[in-house]
Design a protein around this motif. Structure first.
Motif, mmCIF file in Angstrom:
data_model
loop_
_atom_site.group_PDB
_atom_site.id
_atom_site.type_symbol
_atom_site.label_atom_id
_atom_site.label_comp_id
_atom_site.label_asym_id
_atom_site.label_seq_id
_atom_site.Cartn_x
_atom_site.Cartn_y
_atom_site.Cartn_z
ATOM 1 N N LEU A 43 41.062 47.961 49.395
ATOM 2 C CA LEU A 43 41.378 47.199 49.380
ATOM 3 C C LEU A 43 40.348 45.775 48.553
ATOM 4 C CD1 LEU A 43 44.731 46.148 51.498
ATOM 5 C CD2 LEU A 43 44.619 46.441 49.253
ATOM 6 N N GLU A 247 51.855 31.469 47.424
ATOM 7 C CA GLU A 247 50.281 32.327 47.896
ATOM 8 C C GLU A 247 49.285 31.163 47.031
ATOM 9 O OE1 GLU A 247 50.556 35.356 44.668
ATOM 10 O OE2 GLU A 247 51.793 36.897 46.514
ATOM 11 N N ARG A 283 47.840 43.961 51.565
ATOM 12 C CA ARG A 283 48.130 44.394 50.578
ATOM 13 C C ARG A 283 48.164 42.809 49.523
ATOM 14 N NH1 ARG A 283 52.029 49.473 51.697
ATOM 15 N NH2 ARG A 283 49.949 50.592 52.758
ATOM 16 N N ARG A 284 49.026 41.822 50.124
ATOM 17 C CA ARG A 284 49.973 40.575 49.972
ATOM 18 C C ARG A 284 48.318 39.687 49.885
ATOM 19 N NH1 ARG A 284 54.487 38.396 52.222
ATOM 20 N NH2 ARG A 284 54.270 36.919 50.930
ATOM 21 N N SER A 287 45.462 40.217 47.090
ATOM 22 C CA SER A 287 46.550 40.433 45.609
ATOM 23 C C SER A 287 45.884 39.148 45.261
ATOM 24 C CB SER A 287 47.552 40.511 45.605
ATOM 25 O OG SER A 287 48.583 40.288 44.776
ATOM 26 N N LEU A 288 46.337 38.025 46.372
ATOM 27 C CA LEU A 288 46.583 36.397 45.871
ATOM 28 C C LEU A 288 45.051 36.370 46.105
ATOM 29 C CD1 LEU A 288 45.966 34.275 48.724
ATOM 30 C CD2 LEU A 288 47.992 35.404 49.294
ATOM 31 N N ALA A 290 42.819 38.283 44.188
ATOM 32 C CA ALA A 290 41.869 38.923 43.795
ATOM 33 C C ALA A 290 41.781 37.965 42.392
ATOM 34 C CB ALA A 290 42.714 40.346 42.871
#
Length: 290
Positions: A43, A247, A283-284, A287-288, A290
């Protein structure tokens, strides 16, 4: 900034995952822990910080299951491990996996250690012992909150890993440390945009820490009041030491630490059941970020 510190900062990156569930002896299996560590690496997290009183024994299986990510203890209690033994276990792991392990040390808390006394002096003595045993300052960081321990992390270690702090503390710590040493505060995240639910989850988790004077004293030094640290913590305190919301809000709260001078933020996903590895939460977060 010396070359070794610059390399360390590059290795751990801007974001890490702080997890009590990945240490040995938790409710999770060996396979679950190693799979989770491998996913954190995939990740893009730069480091895994093993929560609670952990050691090289907790880190070694996760290092062996990954290829790049740095493993750090957050923290190893100086009361439970002799310096010579710590240095020997570090050396063994360093030979097998150079640069993959960072020793995070702390003085723990009076209510948790029998015979707790002179914590600062004991840390100095412990670092002296590590020096004699050949474990260099560039391979260790300190769980520092107050000025004296921050200065020690500047002078006798590679930097500081403050736990349960705010961006205001980070700004003060950076001023105390100067630009060179690593500053990697821990920060808690509740992945919920419901104010009542998020604060309830956070308050239930924070309660154990409000029983420890090291943390409550630090909150008072940061301008919080006795009322803020009573009754499980005021909304003001909860909202300062936990990120929650959408987010964009959570990302902004994390970035506030970097803006205040942090090199790296160790992110702890807080959920109602803290025995489970929060893989979906990671994972969340990835993603935020990235």
């Amino acid at each position: 900034m010396n070359e070794a510190t610059a390399s360390l900062k590059e290795s751990v990156g801007r974001y890490g995952a702080w997890s009590v569930q990945l240490r040995s002896g938790s409710a999770t299996s060996d396979a679950e822990r190693t799979e989770a560590a491998a996913e954190l690496e995939q990740l893009g997290f730069g480091a895994v910080w093993l929560g609670g009183n952990t050691s090289t024994a907790d880190a070694a299986p996760l290092i062996e299951a990954t290829s790049r990510i740095v493993l750090g203890t957050s923290i190893q209690s100086i009361w439970e491990h002799e310096p010579s033994a710590t240095a020997a276990s570090f050396a063994e792991l360093e030979v097998a996996h150079p640069g993959r392990f960072l020793l995070g040390l702390g003085v723990s808390h009076g209510p948790r250690v029998e015979g707790y006394n002179r914590p600062y002096s004991r840390m100095v003595e412990y670092l002296d012992g590590l020096d004699r045993a050949g474990l260099r300052s560039g391979h260790r960081v300190l769980a520092a909150l107050g000025p004296k321990m921050l200065e020690l992390s500047r002078d006798r270690a590679a930097g500081a890993i403050p736990y349960l702090v705010t961006p205001e503390h980070t700004a003060q710590a950076r001023e105390r440390l100067g630009e060179g040493p690593l500053l990697a505060p821990e920060f808690k995240v509740v992945l919920s945009s419901d104010p009542a639910a998020a604060r309830a989850t956070a308050r239930a988790y924070l309660a154990r820490y409000l029983e420890l004077p090291n943390y409550t004293k630090n909150f008072l030094n940061l301008g919080f009041t006795e009322a803020d640290v009573a009754g499980g913590g005021s909304d003001r305190l909860i909202d300062a030491v936990f990120a929650w919301g959408d987010e964009d809000t959570i990302r902004a709260r994390i970035d506030a630490f970097l803006d205040a001078g942090a090199d790296h933020v160790a992110l702890q996903v807080v959920e109602d059941d803290m025995t489970l590895i929060p893989r979906e939460g990671w994972r969340r977060l990835a993603s935020l970020l990235a």
